[in-house]
Scaffold this active site. Structure first.
Site, PDB file in Angstrom:
ATOM      1  N   ARG A  26       0.846  -1.193   0.000  1.00 40.74           N
ATOM      2  CA  ARG A  26       0.000   0.000   0.000  1.00 40.74           C
ATOM      3  C   ARG A  26       0.876   1.236   0.000  1.00 40.74           C
ATOM      4  O   ARG A  26       1.928   1.285   0.620  1.00 40.74           O
ATOM      5  CB  ARG A  26      -0.893  -0.001   1.242  1.00 40.74           C
ATOM      6  CG  ARG A  26      -1.781   1.216   1.365  1.00 40.74           C
ATOM      7  CD  ARG A  26      -2.601   1.140   2.642  1.00 40.74           C
ATOM      8  NE  ARG A  26      -3.592   0.069   2.550  1.00 40.74           N
ATOM      9  CZ  ARG A  26      -4.788   0.235   2.010  1.00 40.74           C
ATOM     10  NH1 ARG A  26      -5.133   1.404   1.509  1.00 40.74           N
ATOM     11  NH2 ARG A  26      -5.636  -0.763   1.957  1.00 40.74           N
ATOM     12  N   GLY A  27       0.432   2.238  -0.716  1.00 36.92           N
ATOM     13  CA  GLY A  27       1.107   3.524  -0.726  1.00 36.92           C
ATOM     14  C   GLY A  27       0.096   4.643  -0.626  1.00 36.92           C
ATOM     15  O   GLY A  27      -1.082   4.415  -0.343  1.00 36.92           O
ATOM     16  N   SER A  28       0.544   5.873  -0.860  1.00 42.21           N
ATOM     17  CA  SER A  28      -0.342   7.017  -0.728  1.00 42.21           C
ATOM     18  C   SER A  28      -1.471   6.999  -1.739  1.00 42.21           C
ATOM     19  O   SER A  28      -2.559   7.484  -1.480  1.00 42.21           O
ATOM     20  CB  SER A  28       0.462   8.314  -0.900  1.00 42.21           C
ATOM     21  OG  SER A  28       1.389   8.454   0.133  1.00 42.21           O
ATOM     22  N   PHE A  29      -1.203   6.442  -2.915  1.00 42.66           N
ATOM     23  CA  PHE A  29      -2.183   6.537  -3.987  1.00 42.66           C
ATOM     24  C   PHE A  29      -2.559   5.194  -4.590  1.00 42.66           C
ATOM     25  O   PHE A  29      -3.361   5.138  -5.507  1.00 42.66           O
ATOM     26  CB  PHE A  29      -1.656   7.454  -5.098  1.00 42.66           C
ATOM     27  CG  PHE A  29      -1.345   8.827  -4.617  1.00 42.66           C
ATOM     28  CD1 PHE A  29      -2.341   9.776  -4.519  1.00 42.66           C
ATOM     29  CD2 PHE A  29      -0.064   9.168  -4.223  1.00 42.66           C
ATOM     30  CE1 PHE A  29      -2.064  11.045  -4.053  1.00 42.66           C
ATOM     31  CE2 PHE A  29       0.219  10.434  -3.758  1.00 42.66           C
ATOM     32  CZ  PHE A  29      -0.784  11.382  -3.668  1.00 42.66           C
ATOM     33  N   VAL A  32      -1.574  -2.565  -3.689  1.00 46.96           N
ATOM     34  CA  VAL A  32      -1.078  -3.692  -4.480  1.00 46.96           C
ATOM     35  C   VAL A  32      -1.671  -4.980  -3.919  1.00 46.96           C
ATOM     36  O   VAL A  32      -1.605  -5.236  -2.715  1.00 46.96           O
ATOM     37  CB  VAL A  32       0.460  -3.758  -4.460  1.00 46.96           C
ATOM     38  CG1 VAL A  32       0.946  -4.947  -5.292  1.00 46.96           C
ATOM     39  CG2 VAL A  32       1.053  -2.468  -5.001  1.00 46.96           C
ATOM     40  N   ASP A 166      14.177   7.614  -8.037  1.00 45.97           N
ATOM     41  CA  ASP A 166      13.679   7.157  -6.730  1.00 45.97           C
ATOM     42  C   ASP A 166      14.215   5.772  -6.401  1.00 45.97           C
ATOM     43  O   ASP A 166      13.470   4.899  -5.961  1.00 45.97           O
ATOM     44  CB  ASP A 166      12.157   7.161  -6.715  1.00 45.97           C
ATOM     45  CG  ASP A 166      11.595   7.118  -5.290  1.00 45.97           C
ATOM     46  OD1 ASP A 166      12.357   7.434  -4.356  1.00 45.97           O
ATOM     47  OD2 ASP A 166      10.418   6.777  -5.119  1.00 45.97           O
TER      48      ASP A 166
END
EC number: 2.7.11.1
Length: 972
Positions: A26-29, A32, A166
């Site tokens: 999981r991320g900000s947007f 998965v 990144d």
């Protein structure tokens, strides 16, 4: 995506051929999920789901489209491949290669736990044991293997003129070896490098990547600070060599188990890197060979021109070392366990014990509905509200979205109340919706990712979402009280019965604080923080520069607690209101000195603190009195003044009077009345001259002040100030509908539902000391009583777009100032210019905080009052900031014309005409694309066509003529 039933339970199908399983990242947007082909459970994939509702501005959508475009064009064995992409009306779905072993941080930070539970990892580390038990570094064979695989992927990216921007351990995923091949020959024939029976490294997450030839320079701030090149941290243009710095930090962490540099903020990190002067410190327990040290130092060179280049890196001995001797011996045990792992269809985090997986921070923000509704079941026995049992000496792999608590591990000792209040307030301050896309790693387990990110968390299944919503209000409101009580309880216990564990507990707390800072910085994305940091850094530079006179001294960073401001108000010997006293104190403290000194800075005051700074205009002359009276009558706000129309401030000896509110007030009054209306954006090339930059800033300051004042009216209606205990002849009551209350001397507020709340909360106020008992909870309740949810939602939306318009003008003002400053030969600035810069900094920080606070308030309204909000409110026409400003400017000018015709308050009419002019002229300013904002229906820009602008220009000419005539009348 379709929902079908399989075996009696619903199954989510994407692109008509992929079945969605458990959440693994999981991320900000994005979220998965693990998935597989519908016709075969063996074909595992990772499904990256991105909700369109999360991509609330053009930049975020562009980043996703860039990632998709890049992944479609590049195919490399050491880059996570994109198998398929599907776009729907609500979501994007990226079907990608599945990497069952998570990311590189699992091997570094979870090695000990995985060795006990994961058969493949245990066998791997038995064959290649860690070099030391004193750090988390990896065996040299593993380090060189992954270095070569990373360099292979980078070489391919450079051949395509791509820079990743990144690179970090969280974006280096590991796939299970020996799945579809059996020997070294087949492994290398497929294009892989390294050792065939080791987990295979693949670069993931191209959300920040872009095409950048060797000769090109970029200046966008991207990436994660701990792995970010210093030229990016310092906002300088950079080239592809920035990726090599990131490779150096990853290589250092693989060898030593931690990043090479740590700091509490980006500027401090830059200063630490610069201060190191290319001398890299290695832990004493990390015995590295000279070739490895030389490579790391070559990559971690401060100056890009002196840093190792790609040609030298790709030809380095370690990068080209022959690893075939490690492939001679057959490893049947490794091969068997690899196939068992593949057949088990388990993600790496599922091997960890429940306690270990739940050793994460407890969420305190509430999420919205899940992006993907499918068979996403919570693992059996997993606590939907995991408490934080994190050991302070272990840097957990967390997504630092400022939405977690820090507690004191198994000792049961909690962090001190002040530190926890800072963590709680930080949630109010961060602007997650401006975060860039791409902060997703497959290497996060399902329970870890039940973190509900600030204001935008996602919950993997419907039952969890409903359960959390039922606890939402309690969880959000109980935390401050709980923290305070816990803190008091701990203090009493320590005072009454000191134990021999006190010193150990103190050390544990200090280490926890350090770990907290590391976690925040390790995962923080700062694309949208670029302007904020730039504004504060430039203002600091000006404040320290001086102008022949003593430099403007910066606020004391050690005393920015709101309680001290209130204490000062209580014991003030002058008859000044608490709000005025608190304003003077907080104004001095709220300059966020992200100083280049490298010292760690305190947090920005929360909205509870900063709310006190919205007070009266401190008038000391006839013009100021007229402005104060006119703003009260024309804007209809509830700002208060002292009884004699003047304000007395208790001066802090640590700060010169140059930073007093009175100085700022006089300066902005002068700008509104006398700034050059002839300056516009077309003359920005002239800012190299001192007089031109002054005219430009005065022009922009006047525009900002006019729009900011309008935004403050909206804000004061959302969170009103407590009524002043001192009667003021200029006091004017606020109209609940936001209209100008000039012709209506009667106010409906006395009879409104919120009036009783006002009286109750002000009953404890002391007329002499201004002692107010005013909590955030009380304000929240009063607001809900004062205005219905529909009106409050619209009011918040309007205030947000006005603050955002102010921010765009303030950022542009600092852009011009920066251009003038860095192209100036003598670096000497006039005192007035210095003061303007400090005022711009103050307003920028305040507008940023309030806009974020209001954004979260709109989400809170939707969450707690969703069924009360009318459908017309949620689907109404978007709020156009241009129309808001246009209508307000005409209202002000019409009201001023009536007053002028009656011969009343002519000085106030002059201010009103000037304010109206600045508001209309601000509409004609062109804003660059990156300053445009479009957050659902929160502020649409660029909507004025040629005919609209012609109408505005005609009104400007008309109002300007009235202003000239009025000034001739006043000069007689």
């Amino acid at each position: 995506m379709n929902n079908v039933k399989s075996g009696g339970r619903p199954v989510a199908i994407v692109a008509e051929r992929y079945v969605v399983e458990k959440e693994i990242g999981r991320g900000s947007f994005a979220v998965v999920y693990k998935g597989h082909l519908a016709d075969s459970s063996a074909g595992n994939v990772a499904i990256k789901a991105v909700s369109r509702s999360k991509l609330r501005n053009k930049k975020l959508l562009e980043n996703l489209e860039i990632e998709i475009a890049i992944l479609k064009k590049i195919k490399h064995p050491h880059i996570v491949g994109l198998l398929e992409c599907e776009r729907t009306g609500t979501d994007f779905y990226l079907m990608m290669e599945y990497c069952a072993l998570g990311d590189l941080t699992f091997f570094i930070k979870k090695r000990r736990s995985l060795m006990d539970k994961h058969p493949l990892v245990r066998t791997l580390f038995e064959k290649y044991p860690p070099p030391s038990e004193h750090h988390n570094g990896l065996n040299r064979v593993l380090v060189v293997n992954y270095l070569q695989q990373l360099s292979s992927a980078l070489k391919f990216l450079r051949s395509k003129n791509l820079v990743h921007r990144d690179i970090k351990p969280q974006n280096l995923l590991l796939s299970t070896p020996l799945v579809d091949y059996n020997d070294p020959a087949e492994f290398h024939a497929r294009g892989f490098v390294g050792i065939y029976n080791l987990p295979i490294l693949k670069i993931a997450d191209f959300g920040f990547a872009r095409f950048l030839p060797n000769t090109s320079l970029a200046e966008t701030l991207c990436g994660s600070p701990l792995y970010m090149a210093p030229e990016i941290l310092n906002y300088q243009k950079y080239n592809a060599k920035a990726d090599l710095w990131s490779v150096g930090t990853v290589l250092y962490e693989m060898c030593c188990g931690k990043p090479p540099f740590k700091a509490s903020n980006h500027l401090e990190l830059f200063q630490k890197i610069k201060k190191a002067n290319d001398v890299i410190q290695f832990p004493k327990h990390a015995a590295l060979e000279s070739a490895m040290v030389d490579l790391i130092c070559g990559l971690l060179t401060f100056e890009p021109a002196k840093r190792m280049g790609f040609t030298e890196f790709f030809s380095n001995g370690l990068v080209n070392e022959d690893l075939s001797p490690y492939e001679v011996e057959s490893e049947p045990d490794l091969e068997t366990k690899s196939k068992n792992v593949a057949e088990s269809n388990m993600f790496i985090s599922e091997y960890l014990p429940t306690a270990e997986r739940n050793k994460r921070a407890s969420p305190i923000r509430l999420g919205d509905s899940c992006t993907l509704r499918g068979p996403c079941e919570s693992p059996q026995g997993a606590d939907p509200y995991p408490q934080d049992n994190t050991q302070s000496d272990q840097h957990e792999h967390l997504h630092a979205d400022y939405s977690f608590q820090v507690e004191m591990g198994q000792d049961g000792q909690q962090a001190d109340g002040e530190e926890k209040r800072k963590l709680y307030n930080n949630q109010e301050e961060r602007s997650n919706e401006e975060r860039q896309f791409g902060q997703v790693s497959n290497g996060r387990n399902q329970e870890d990712q039940l973190l509900l990110h600030q204001g935008r968390g996602q919950i993997p299944c419907e039952q969890n979402r409903q359960a959390l919503q039922s606890h939402s209000h309690v969880a959000a409101k109980q935390i401050p009280d709980k923290d305070s009580k816990s803190s008091v309880s701990c203090q009493k216990h320590a005072a009454s019965a000191p134990t021999k564990n006190d010193h150990r507990t103190t050390r544990l707390k200090e280490k926890t604080k350090c770990s907290y800072s590391d976690l925040l910085l390790e995962k923080e994305y700062v694309v949208v923080e670029k302007k904020s940091v730039e504004v504060n850094a430039l203002a600091d530079e000006f404040a320290q520069a001086g102008s022949g006179a003593p430099a403007i001294r910066l606020p004391d960073q050690h005393h920015n607690d709101a309680s001290q401001a209130l204490q000062m108000a209580r014991h003030s010997s002058t008859s000044v209101s608490a709000a005025n006293t608190a304003k003077q104190t907080l104004l001095r403290r709220n300059s966020r000195t992200l100083s280049s000194s490298g010292a760690s800075t305190s947090r920005r005051p929360s909205l509870v603190d900063r709310r006190l700074s919205i007070t009266s205009l401190g008038a000391t002359n006839a013009l100021s009195k007229a402005l104060g009276m006119a703003s009260l009558r024309l804007f209809g706000n509830s700002h208060q003044q002292s009884s004699n129309g003047s304000s007395t401030f208790k001066q802090n000896p640590n700060v010169t009077s140059l930073l007093s509110p009175q100085t700022f007030q006089d300066m902005t009054e002068n700008a509104v009345l006398s700034a050059d209306h002839q300056w516009d954006n077309s003359r920005q090339a002239d800012v190299l001259h001192d007089d031109s930059i002054m005219k430009a800033l005065e022009n922009l300051t006047a525009k900002v002040y006019a729009i900011y004042s309008f935004a403050e009216v909206k804000f004061s209606q959302i969170i009103p100030l407590p009524p002043s205990s001192t009667q003021d002849p200029y006091t004017h009551k606020r109209m609940s509908n936001g209209s100008c209350a000039i012709d209506d001397e009667e106010d409906d507020i006395e009879h409104s539902p919120g009036a009783e709340t006002y009286r109750k909360n002000s009953s404890g106020a002391n007329a002499n000391t201004g002692n107010y008992n005013f909590s955030l909870d009380t304000i929240h309740e009063m607001n809900l009583n004062d205005l219905p949810p529909n009106d409050l939602y619209i009011l918040c939306t309007e205030a947000i777009v006005l603050y955002m318009k102010s921010l765009s003008l303030l950022a542009y003002a600092m852009h011009l100032t920066s251009k003038w400053w860095h192209e100036s030969a003598d670096k000497i600035c006039p005192l007035k210019l210095n003061l303007l810069v400090q005022w711009i900094r103050e307003r920028f920080n305040e507008c940023l905080e309030k806009a974020e606070f209001l954004r979260m308030k709109t989400q809170s309204i939707q969450l707690h009052n969703g069924n009360q909000l009318s459908a017309s409110t949620m689907v109404s026409e978007p709020v156009f900031v241009e129309k808001l400003i246009y209508d307000r400017a005409l209202d002000i000018s019409k009201t001023a014309a009536k007053m002028e015709m009656q011969g009343e308050y002519l000085e106030g009419c002059e201010v009103a005409y000037s304010t109206s002019l600045w508001m209309l002229e601000a509409l004609l300013d062109d804003v660059s694309d990156e300053d445009n904002y479009n957050d659902d229906n929160l502020g649409h820009t660029g909507v004025l066509d040629k005919s609209d602008k012609e109408v505005i220009k005609r009104y400007i000419d008309s109002i300007a003529n009235r202003l000239k005539a009025l000034r001739r009348k006043l000069s007689r």
